[in-house]
Design a protein around this motif. Sequence first.
Motif, mmCIF file in Angstrom:
data_model
loop_
_atom_site.group_PDB
_atom_site.id
_atom_site.type_symbol
_atom_site.label_atom_id
_atom_site.label_comp_id
_atom_site.label_asym_id
_atom_site.label_seq_id
_atom_site.Cartn_x
_atom_site.Cartn_y
_atom_site.Cartn_z
ATOM 1 N N TYR A 220 -31.655 35.742 -39.846
ATOM 2 C CA TYR A 220 -31.455 37.163 -39.548
ATOM 3 C C TYR A 220 -32.624 37.627 -38.697
ATOM 4 C CZ TYR A 220 -30.533 42.135 -40.363
ATOM 5 O OH TYR A 220 -30.247 43.470 -40.194
ATOM 6 N N LEU A 221 -32.356 37.905 -37.414
ATOM 7 C CA LEU A 221 -33.401 38.273 -36.464
ATOM 8 C C LEU A 221 -32.976 39.538 -35.705
ATOM 9 C CD1 LEU A 221 -33.954 34.687 -34.994
ATOM 10 C CD2 LEU A 221 -35.466 35.856 -36.623
ATOM 11 N N PRO A 222 -32.933 40.679 -36.370
ATOM 12 C CA PRO A 222 -32.377 41.887 -35.716
ATOM 13 C C PRO A 222 -33.138 42.335 -34.478
ATOM 14 C CG PRO A 222 -33.469 42.439 -37.792
ATOM 15 C CD PRO A 222 -33.371 40.948 -37.745
ATOM 16 N N SER A 223 -34.461 42.415 -34.544
ATOM 17 C CA SER A 223 -35.233 42.935 -33.405
ATOM 18 C C SER A 223 -35.144 42.040 -32.171
ATOM 19 C CB SER A 223 -36.693 43.141 -33.806
ATOM 20 O OG SER A 223 -36.799 44.141 -34.792
ATOM 21 N N PRO A 224 -35.368 40.705 -32.301
ATOM 22 C CA PRO A 224 -35.256 39.841 -31.116
ATOM 23 C C PRO A 224 -33.871 39.875 -30.475
ATOM 24 C CG PRO A 224 -36.433 38.705 -32.864
ATOM 25 C CD PRO A 224 -35.888 39.951 -33.461
ATOM 26 N N PHE A 225 -32.828 39.978 -31.300
ATOM 27 C CA PHE A 225 -31.482 39.997 -30.738
ATOM 28 C C PHE A 225 -31.208 41.313 -30.016
ATOM 29 C CE2 PHE A 225 -30.580 36.344 -33.440
ATOM 30 C CZ PHE A 225 -29.769 35.601 -32.604
ATOM 31 N N LEU A 226 -31.726 42.400 -30.534
ATOM 32 C CA LEU A 226 -31.566 43.685 -29.852
ATOM 33 C C LEU A 226 -32.310 43.679 -28.523
ATOM 34 C CD1 LEU A 226 -31.886 46.213 -32.818
ATOM 35 C CD2 LEU A 226 -29.834 45.691 -31.485
ATOM 36 N N GLU A 227 -33.475 43.061 -28.490
ATOM 37 C CA GLU A 227 -34.243 42.967 -27.244
ATOM 38 C C GLU A 227 -33.494 42.114 -26.219
ATOM 39 O OE1 GLU A 227 -38.028 41.416 -28.308
ATOM 40 O OE2 GLU A 227 -38.601 43.164 -29.512
ATOM 41 N N ALA A 228 -32.911 41.007 -26.685
ATOM 42 C CA ALA A 228 -32.144 40.143 -25.784
ATOM 43 C C ALA A 228 -30.932 40.883 -25.233
ATOM 44 C CB ALA A 228 -31.720 38.874 -26.510
ATOM 45 N N MET A 229 -30.260 41.642 -26.094
ATOM 46 C CA MET A 229 -29.087 42.403 -25.655
ATOM 47 C C MET A 229 -29.488 43.451 -24.626
ATOM 48 S SD MET A 229 -26.331 44.568 -27.943
ATOM 49 C CE MET A 229 -25.881 43.114 -28.880
ATOM 50 N N ALA A 230 -30.637 44.095 -24.834
ATOM 51 C CA ALA A 230 -31.111 45.105 -23.892
ATOM 52 C C ALA A 230 -31.403 44.486 -22.525
ATOM 53 C CB ALA A 230 -32.361 45.789 -24.438
ATOM 54 N N ASP A 231 -31.829 43.223 -22.529
ATOM 55 C CA ASP A 231 -32.120 42.517 -21.276
ATOM 56 C C ASP A 231 -30.874 41.903 -20.649
ATOM 57 O OD1 ASP A 231 -34.772 43.142 -21.492
ATOM 58 O OD2 ASP A 231 -35.343 41.259 -22.443
ATOM 59 N N GLY A 232 -29.758 41.924 -21.376
ATOM 60 C CA GLY A 232 -28.535 41.327 -20.860
ATOM 61 C C GLY A 232 -28.581 39.816 -20.822
ATOM 62 N N SER A 233 -29.360 39.210 -21.726
ATOM 63 C CA SER A 233 -29.471 37.751 -21.794
ATOM 64 C C SER A 233 -29.264 37.298 -23.231
ATOM 65 C CB SER A 233 -30.848 37.273 -21.314
ATOM 66 O OG SER A 233 -31.060 37.613 -19.967
ATOM 67 N N LYS A 238 -33.975 33.592 -23.869
ATOM 68 C CA LYS A 238 -35.326 34.113 -24.074
ATOM 69 C C LYS A 238 -36.145 33.222 -25.006
ATOM 70 C CE LYS A 238 -34.784 37.943 -21.701
ATOM 71 N NZ LYS A 238 -35.614 38.246 -20.500
ATOM 72 N N GLN A 239 -35.488 32.583 -25.942
ATOM 73 C CA GLN A 239 -36.182 31.788 -26.956
ATOM 74 C C GLN A 239 -35.578 30.379 -27.043
ATOM 75 O OE1 GLN A 239 -38.876 32.751 -28.558
ATOM 76 N NE2 GLN A 239 -38.871 34.844 -27.769
ATOM 77 N N PRO A 240 -35.728 29.560 -25.989
ATOM 78 C CA PRO A 240 -35.100 28.231 -25.977
ATOM 79 C C PRO A 240 -35.740 27.235 -26.947
ATOM 80 C CG PRO A 240 -36.524 28.501 -24.073
ATOM 81 C CD PRO A 240 -36.460 29.845 -24.745
ATOM 82 N N ARG A 241 -36.926 27.558 -27.483
ATOM 83 C CA ARG A 241 -37.600 26.649 -28.403
ATOM 84 C C ARG A 241 -37.365 27.012 -29.864
ATOM 85 N NH1 ARG A 241 -43.527 25.878 -25.468
ATOM 86 N NH2 ARG A 241 -42.710 25.500 -23.377
#
Length: 282
Positions: A220-233, A238-241
């Motif tokens: 469960y990673l709410p903040s990183p996923f919201l940031e990715a959605m805001a960037d359209g990616s 963003k986090q390939p590792r």
Amino acid sequence: MNEDLDISRLVPLKQKTDLARVTTIISGKDGVGKSTIAANLAVASANKLRLCTSVLDLDLQYGDQSLLFRAPGSPNLLNTLESTNALDFKNLPKYMHQRQKVWVLPSLPTPEKAELINPEHVKELIKVGREAFDSIVLDVTSYLCDTTLEAIDASESVVLVTTERLSSIKDSRKLLKVLSQLGVEKGQITLVLNRLSEAKVSVEDIEKSLDFQVSYTLPYLPSPFLEAMADGSPYIVKQPRSDYAKQMYSLAALSFGSYEDLAKISDTTALFQPVELSEGNW
């Protein structure tokens, strides 16, 4: 339609002479992260496996793929089906958007348009898509309407997304029963437990309740996923590792390629490193 689009200059192009493999992402309840997983799976297939990959948004009323990829709302599913030229494997990509090396076909512009789409439309779209791409990810609605049933019937595999919430587990149990009645074999279904937090319910208890093995557990990673959605990616761009990304690579190989080939890559953090797939995997 992207009239000036030179498809030959865009990669990856279709790699296989075989027809594309199709995977449907489904859930028993809205709000479990189904569309997010579909987007990340498509990115993993295109960039990690180097397959010509499309994601078709068949969540007809409330599709989110255009948002997740920051793709324009047009052309979309309705434009494609209304065109006399689109349903040809050479032309279909011209009615789509390429984002993160994934061909994205957004859903409908407004919810009421859903009544215009029938199972025959979905069947024909998938048929043409099989010739145009190597792998196809279908993001379908959470309720079993006729178009969703057609998507499931056309798929080689189904990814069932659930969470640890009791309501989600209950609906997933019902959905597993329906899939069995539809003739979908257990080996075609991959169960993904999404948004796993400090578990109030253990994975073992969930498996016992569903009488089905959980193949992947995603955090469960709410903040990183919201940031990715805001960037359209999608997140794995963003986090390939991340561990999440590695599980997406594995799920992509399970759905479209070979887990053994993927496991041979020591540097699993290199998102754009190609995987050589043996002929026997197709």
